[in-house]
Motif scaffolding. Structure first.
Motif, short mmCIF file in Angstrom:
data_model
loop_
_atom_site.label_atom_id
_atom_site.label_comp_id
_atom_site.label_asym_id
_atom_site.label_seq_id
_atom_site.Cartn_x
_atom_site.Cartn_y
_atom_site.Cartn_z
N MET A 16 -8.22 -66.28 -54.38
CA MET A 16 -9.04 -67.43 -53.95
C MET A 16 -10.21 -67.48 -53.54
O MET A 16 -11.07 -68.44 -52.84
CB MET A 16 -8.29 -67.73 -52.34
N GLY A 17 -10.77 -66.30 -53.68
CA GLY A 17 -12.53 -65.50 -53.66
C GLY A 17 -13.30 -66.58 -53.80
O GLY A 17 -14.25 -66.92 -52.91
N GLY A 18 -13.44 -67.52 -54.65
CA GLY A 18 -14.46 -68.03 -55.71
C GLY A 18 -14.10 -69.79 -54.60
O GLY A 18 -15.46 -69.69 -55.06
N VAL A 19 -13.08 -70.07 -54.18
CA VAL A 19 -12.94 -71.01 -53.87
C VAL A 19 -13.81 -71.26 -51.96
O VAL A 19 -13.72 -71.73 -51.48
CB VAL A 19 -11.07 -71.76 -53.43
N ASP A 20 -12.97 -70.68 -51.77
CA ASP A 20 -13.05 -70.02 -50.57
C ASP A 20 -15.10 -69.36 -50.23
O ASP A 20 -15.18 -70.34 -49.66
CB ASP A 20 -12.81 -68.71 -49.95
N LEU A 21 -15.67 -68.99 -51.35
CA LEU A 21 -17.30 -68.90 -51.46
C LEU A 21 -17.61 -70.35 -51.28
O LEU A 21 -18.85 -70.41 -51.18
CB LEU A 21 -17.55 -68.05 -52.35
N ALA A 22 -16.81 -70.99 -52.56
CA ALA A 22 -17.45 -72.18 -52.78
C ALA A 22 -17.99 -73.37 -50.93
O ALA A 22 -18.56 -74.03 -51.32
CB ALA A 22 -16.51 -72.91 -53.87
N ASP A 23 -16.80 -73.41 -50.74
CA ASP A 23 -16.05 -74.09 -49.72
C ASP A 23 -17.46 -73.47 -48.36
O ASP A 23 -17.81 -74.23 -47.53
CB ASP A 23 -14.99 -74.00 -48.87
N MET A 24 -17.22 -72.14 -48.54
CA MET A 24 -18.79 -71.58 -47.31
C MET A 24 -19.88 -72.03 -47.18
O MET A 24 -20.82 -72.51 -46.45
CB MET A 24 -18.41 -70.06 -47.16
N LEU A 25 -20.34 -72.24 -49.01
CA LEU A 25 -21.31 -72.64 -49.07
C LEU A 25 -21.60 -73.68 -48.80
O LEU A 25 -22.78 -74.53 -48.72
CB LEU A 25 -21.61 -72.12 -51.03
N ILE A 26 -20.66 -74.55 -49.40
CA ILE A 26 -21.06 -76.35 -48.72
C ILE A 26 -20.95 -76.26 -47.62
O ILE A 26 -21.98 -77.23 -47.01
CB ILE A 26 -19.78 -77.33 -49.81
N ALA A 27 -21.10 -76.05 -46.77
CA ALA A 27 -20.46 -75.84 -45.36
C ALA A 27 -21.86 -75.64 -45.10
O ALA A 27 -22.08 -76.13 -44.08
CB ALA A 27 -19.38 -75.09 -44.95
N ASP A 48 -23.32 -81.42 -53.56
CA ASP A 48 -23.38 -80.21 -53.17
C ASP A 48 -22.15 -79.15 -54.10
O ASP A 48 -22.82 -78.61 -54.51
CB ASP A 48 -23.02 -80.66 -51.79
N ILE A 49 -21.50 -79.70 -54.48
CA ILE A 49 -21.18 -78.64 -55.66
C ILE A 49 -21.75 -78.57 -56.84
O ILE A 49 -21.87 -76.51 -57.21
CB ILE A 49 -19.51 -79.24 -56.11
N CYS A 50 -22.52 -79.15 -57.23
CA CYS A 50 -22.99 -78.81 -58.52
C CYS A 50 -24.66 -78.25 -57.93
O CYS A 50 -24.99 -77.38 -58.64
CB CYS A 50 -23.32 -80.12 -59.06
#
Length: 172
Positions: A16-27, A48-50
């Motif tokens: 889950m590291g990648g998903v948590d990182l993506a959520d953190m970057l979007i936030a 934001d994801i793109c």
């Protein structure tokens, strides 16, 4: 008292590291779209994801090239994307990229099957017929029409200001 970590938690932490990182970057820098329309928050999230994925690719490519310059922060990267999109103006491109266009747009990729050019331009037995229901003209992108070519089996406009029937059956 020491407790052993369950296997499920180990797997979660591993993958889950990648998903948590993506959520953190979007936030960090969320695009502010608000409104009552349901699709705007989804569009905002995808935008934001793109942007974040492109920034991660930028970092990976710099590392692969062994670039020694200082890499851009995510905020600077987002600002540069915004600035480049803001400078793009459609009015300047319309004069340069498109040749002189006619006042009515013609449909380039038809959905309905059209007759071959030999039949289309033969100037024989192309009779306009009025039908009861209105439908989309198969030549221009503008209007609905009640006129139908008996030979070509197509709906075509037949109006004083826009005569698609004649334009469709004559070569230019």
């Amino acid at each position: 008292m020491p407790v052993t970590c369950p296997n499920l938690i180990k797997k979660y932490n591993t993958y889950m590291g990648g998903v948590d990182l993506a959520d953190m970057l979007i936030a960090l820098y969320r695009t502010p779209f608000r409104g009552h329309r349901w699709h705007l928050p989804i569009f905002s999230q995808m935008l934001d994801i793109c942007i974040n994925n492109s920034w991660l690719l930028y970092r990976r490519d710099r590392k692969a090239r062994m670039d020694t310059k200082k890499q851009k922060a995510l905020k600077i990267f987002r600002i540069e994307i915004f600035e480049s999109l803001r400078k793009f103006e459609r009015t300047d491109m319309s004069d340069i990229s498109r040749p002189a266009m006619k006042s009515t747009k013609t449909i380039q990729k038809p959905a309905a099957e059209r007759p071959p050019d030999v039949v289309r331009y033969d100037q024989f037995a192309h009779y306009p017929t009025v039908i009861t229901s209105r439908g989309r003209c198969m030549y221009c992108a503008k209007g609905l029409t009640k006129f139908f070519c008996q030979k070509c089996k197509l709906r075509l406009c037949l109006l004083p200001e826009r005569n698609c029937f004649i334009q469709y059956h004559t070569k230019k």
